[in-house]
Scaffold this active site. Sequence first.
Site, mmCIF file in Angstrom:
data_model
loop_
_atom_site.group_PDB
_atom_site.id
_atom_site.type_symbol
_atom_site.label_atom_id
_atom_site.label_comp_id
_atom_site.label_asym_id
_atom_site.label_seq_id
_atom_site.Cartn_x
_atom_site.Cartn_y
_atom_site.Cartn_z
ATOM 1 N N ASP A 46 -38.526 -35.611 -2.967
ATOM 2 C CA ASP A 46 -37.260 -35.669 -3.689
ATOM 3 C C ASP A 46 -36.374 -34.507 -3.283
ATOM 4 O O ASP A 46 -36.766 -33.346 -3.387
ATOM 5 C CB ASP A 46 -37.532 -35.642 -5.202
ATOM 6 C CG ASP A 46 -36.340 -36.110 -6.002
ATOM 7 O OD1 ASP A 46 -35.228 -35.568 -5.784
ATOM 8 O OD2 ASP A 46 -36.505 -37.017 -6.834
ATOM 9 N N CYS A 68 -30.635 -39.529 -6.707
ATOM 10 C CA CYS A 68 -31.933 -40.169 -6.954
ATOM 11 C C CYS A 68 -31.874 -41.635 -7.360
ATOM 12 O O CYS A 68 -32.427 -42.506 -6.698
ATOM 13 C CB CYS A 68 -32.690 -39.424 -8.062
ATOM 14 S SG CYS A 68 -32.880 -37.671 -7.798
ATOM 15 N N ASP A 119 -35.417 -39.202 -0.998
ATOM 16 C CA ASP A 119 -34.384 -40.021 -1.657
ATOM 17 C C ASP A 119 -32.961 -39.516 -1.411
ATOM 18 O O ASP A 119 -31.999 -40.230 -1.669
ATOM 19 C CB ASP A 119 -34.672 -40.163 -3.162
ATOM 20 C CG ASP A 119 -34.690 -38.826 -3.891
ATOM 21 O OD1 ASP A 119 -34.700 -37.768 -3.219
ATOM 22 O OD2 ASP A 119 -34.713 -38.836 -5.129
ATOM 23 N N HIS A 120 -32.830 -38.285 -0.938
ATOM 24 C CA HIS A 120 -31.543 -37.678 -0.570
ATOM 25 C C HIS A 120 -31.817 -36.235 -0.214
ATOM 26 O O HIS A 120 -32.948 -35.759 -0.368
ATOM 27 C CB HIS A 120 -30.521 -37.758 -1.712
ATOM 28 C CG HIS A 120 -31.022 -37.138 -2.980
ATOM 29 N ND1 HIS A 120 -31.047 -35.783 -3.188
ATOM 30 C CD2 HIS A 120 -31.582 -37.696 -4.090
ATOM 31 C CE1 HIS A 120 -31.589 -35.531 -4.364
ATOM 32 N NE2 HIS A 120 -31.934 -36.671 -4.935
#
Lengths: 534, 534
Positions: free
Chosen positions: A27, A67, A336-337
């Site tokens: 994450d 997210c 996710d980023h």
Amino acid sequence: MKNTDRGSEHLSKPERRIRNVLYIMSDQLRADHLSCYGHPRLETPNIDWLASRGVLFDRAYVTSGVCGPSRMSSYTGRYMSSHGATWNHVPLSVSELTMGDYLCGSGLKAALVGKTHVKPDLSGLDRLKMENDDSYTRLIKGGFSEVDRYDGHAPPGAESGYGGYLRAHGYAGDDPWNDYVVSGERPDGEVVSGWSMRNAKYPARVAEAHSETAYTTDQAIHYIQQQGDAPWVLHLSYIKPHWPFIAPAPYHDMYGIEDCTPLIRADHERDNPHPVVAAYQQHRESLAFARDEVVETVRPVYMGLIKQLDDHLGRLWEELKRLGRLDDTLIIFTSDHGDYMGDHWLGEKELFFEQSVRVPYIVYDPSGEADATRGTVEKRFTECVDTLPTILDALGIGGYDHRIEGKSVLPLVRNGDAGDWRTFAVSELDYAYRGARHTLARKPDECRGWMIRTERWKYIEWSGLPCQLYDLENDPNEFHDLGSSPEHAGVQDEMKAHLFEWLKSLKSRTTVSYQQVEDKTDNDSKFGVHIGIW
Amino acid sequence: MKNTDRGSEHLSKPERRIRNVLYIMSDQLRADHLSCYGHPRLETPNIDWLASRGVLFDRAYVTSGVCGPSRMSSYTGRYMSSHGATWNHVPLSVSELTMGDYLCGSGLKAALVGKTHVKPDLSGLDRLKMENDDSYTRLIKGGFSEVDRYDGHAPPGAESGYGGYLRAHGYAGDDPWNDYVVSGERPDGEVVSGWSMRNAKYPARVAEAHSETAYTTDQAIHYIQQQGDAPWVLHLSYIKPHWPFIAPAPYHDMYGIEDCTPLIRADHERDNPHPVVAAYQQHRESLAFARDEVVETVRPVYMGLIKQLDDHLGRLWEELKRLGRLDDTLIIFTSDHGDYMGDHWLGEKELFFEQSVRVPYIVYDPSGEADATRGTVEKRFTECVDTLPTILDALGIGGYDHRIEGKSVLPLVRNGDAGDWRTFAVSELDYAYRGARHTLARKPDECRGWMIRTERWKYIEWSGLPCQLYDLENDPNEFHDLGSSPEHAGVQDEMKAHLFEWLKSLKSRTTVSYQQVEDKTDNDSKFGVHIGIW
């Protein structure tokens, strides 16, 4: 990246083929903070090892740099505009099928260890008055079968077994996560909160072996061991290196500012920036990361958290090898980023700069068909919507093309015919929940942005506001916004045309399969209807 | 149309305000086949009467020129690309809220008499394992509370009480609809099928008083009577003048070809037409209606069915007047699409010519605020997505703007501030289920068309095929397709820009209200999350 060791020495069994799937998400991990993606000082040998045995996708983008929408795209295979969960607080509609729905028809589950960010559509479900059975349970968990869901910053005990685990290991209290995992200890013994970034430099009060990354890895290993030779699909989803930025020893001071890559920011980026960028630069996290002391304190710890993740992945690889699972498990590693960490005078994520929307994406396929691409770098565009169709393709599950908008990357990994691959990547943003909306005095439905990223250009369309344009060939750092450059009007039109085509191609007819369409095409007579007969 | 009698003589009560809603839909009724919309020989005094007391919307368009998607737009207030039920065979997703869902929060039901074309998403529902209770029942009925659902061509007994009604009135047999309602009798006594259009000229074997239109009106009157003074919302949805084209006496031979308006078609329309139009011209119904004998036989009967509908509406108006319901009932009269009846060498509906996508739309508001507009003609664009928000607005139900894409027309009816009203209407088509898809060798997701209709222009964008363009000012009959005219490239670009904006504006974030967005905007601290703190 090119690895001359073709890396199949570990593949021992005569028949190598995919029976299991290990889908690993971290994450807030930006692509350029791994050594296989070019970080000069942060060595991530275990992630690099996976890349050397698989394919590293160099241009992998998330459908939104935050997210919720990014993950919902990964789990549904659909773009943000299609699944509708446009930001973290937006529940995923009950009508959206996720990984678990697609797998269950084949007798498989989508097991979950870690984070999903799924927000169930409780009001939608309430309208449906479902029986409180397995279907309901799976639905409110986003289709996952939870080994242990752990989303990080949650009320103690609400979701995860981690709270109990901590207490069992001597971290007493109502909220050991708050008191130990995200609290640090100063040299003078004072306990300080990891929510305050000034404290990032102190070691967390949790032992490394009991930290989030260690715990999550333990859970995954245990799950895989338990499956024996039965096939499985596991989403191993680490909360780190996501905030709060505080690491257990020894990772808390493993790096210094001298190990950090230079900030990607220019003074002129604060002079008359695009209105949305300007508004984001005024968000609290951006103002914080515009200060040198914040960057110098947090960046090294962010790196430490990544290093820690890499170390635990090494532990996981060893276990997979020991169990023989490297011969029959598809492994996808991604995020996710990213995180700006001060780049472009921004903190956190969102918007469309590379630091936010470009993520690592590594695919390891044990089968012989993939031997030719081991250790190679793939430049074609991958998007997080590709993850689900890749997994389904690997497991031989089909019939989903009327819903899923991503494409299986297996043809790329197997050096096969991938057809006309996409020539641009798309990402979206809904900033309705952000202060930027108030700054710009916009209504909740007027806060949309769309990115088109081609080989050379990055174009950004905004609802009711001017566009942005970057020439990535000549300006890889995205310092010069050509959105108002008259001489680039032609390029802007070309990019707009791509976006137009993309918008028209979104899949809304999701309740019937292509085969069902085929079966009923001009077949009304079958159903007792006879039109146009003289 | 302008009526100097402002028509409030029937409004007797001191306080006139909306308490009930009567939402009347006819099926396959094109706008120009009513005298208030200009038909020179087909007198429809009762529909005209409504227009003289209300507002006639002269530019009303359906979101798709075919039953299913058009109706689903009316019932959800959302465009076809948003609700996803893109053709007749496509189930409406369980996540789509319909009229009944919006009303139930206010203790109201959406009562149904007649047709809806709702196809429940049974496979979606199966996944949800709902209890078989009221919620489930309402859901599979599209949110309606069925007084009597009657979709016309259905297996006997499957949906409606009409079969039993017919048998009780002496029409014996397993399928009295087939044997009497859509069968005709020749002068020599031979029974013939109304499915064959050559038989349209014969009277149906059902007495007029027992025909579909009479039965449906009876059901509505009975329902309204039963409600007494309790408020109600009724969707009165006639199957006629939809095929099979056969009318009971005396409507079967009330008109002759001399009463029909001239065919709107030109020989050159068959020379090199747009590929999709060309493919539709080859559909069975189009080939049939290209023959004079078909047009000459069917058109007068189509008119007779409309005349019959108008007569029964007169009966309904009388009853409403008698009950005092004209003082407190909002009445909307419209249709789900039109019928080519041979125009443009086409039969049936779909595509985007006016005969298919333009429908009658009359709104009668009993309240005093609407007195100033009685008998007027409104030229601003209305779309069928406006029906639901108009009804909710009239009943004081709000909070739906995050989902519903249509706009209440009440501000127009009440001569109030309608804000920036839309400057173009949009319609869509998915021809995946039609023979045209095979003719054009396209995949099921490559069969999309979008119409933009402005004051002057009608532009049609097709997936992967050239556009169409008509100058409605100089070519109101749409005989000259300017889609390949280089001198109109500028207009085409302008229309494309409208479509682009429209595509970007579709509402996908449907699981949270605007108020919920507002409540959580930059309010993470409330939920124990503290980002960007030094």
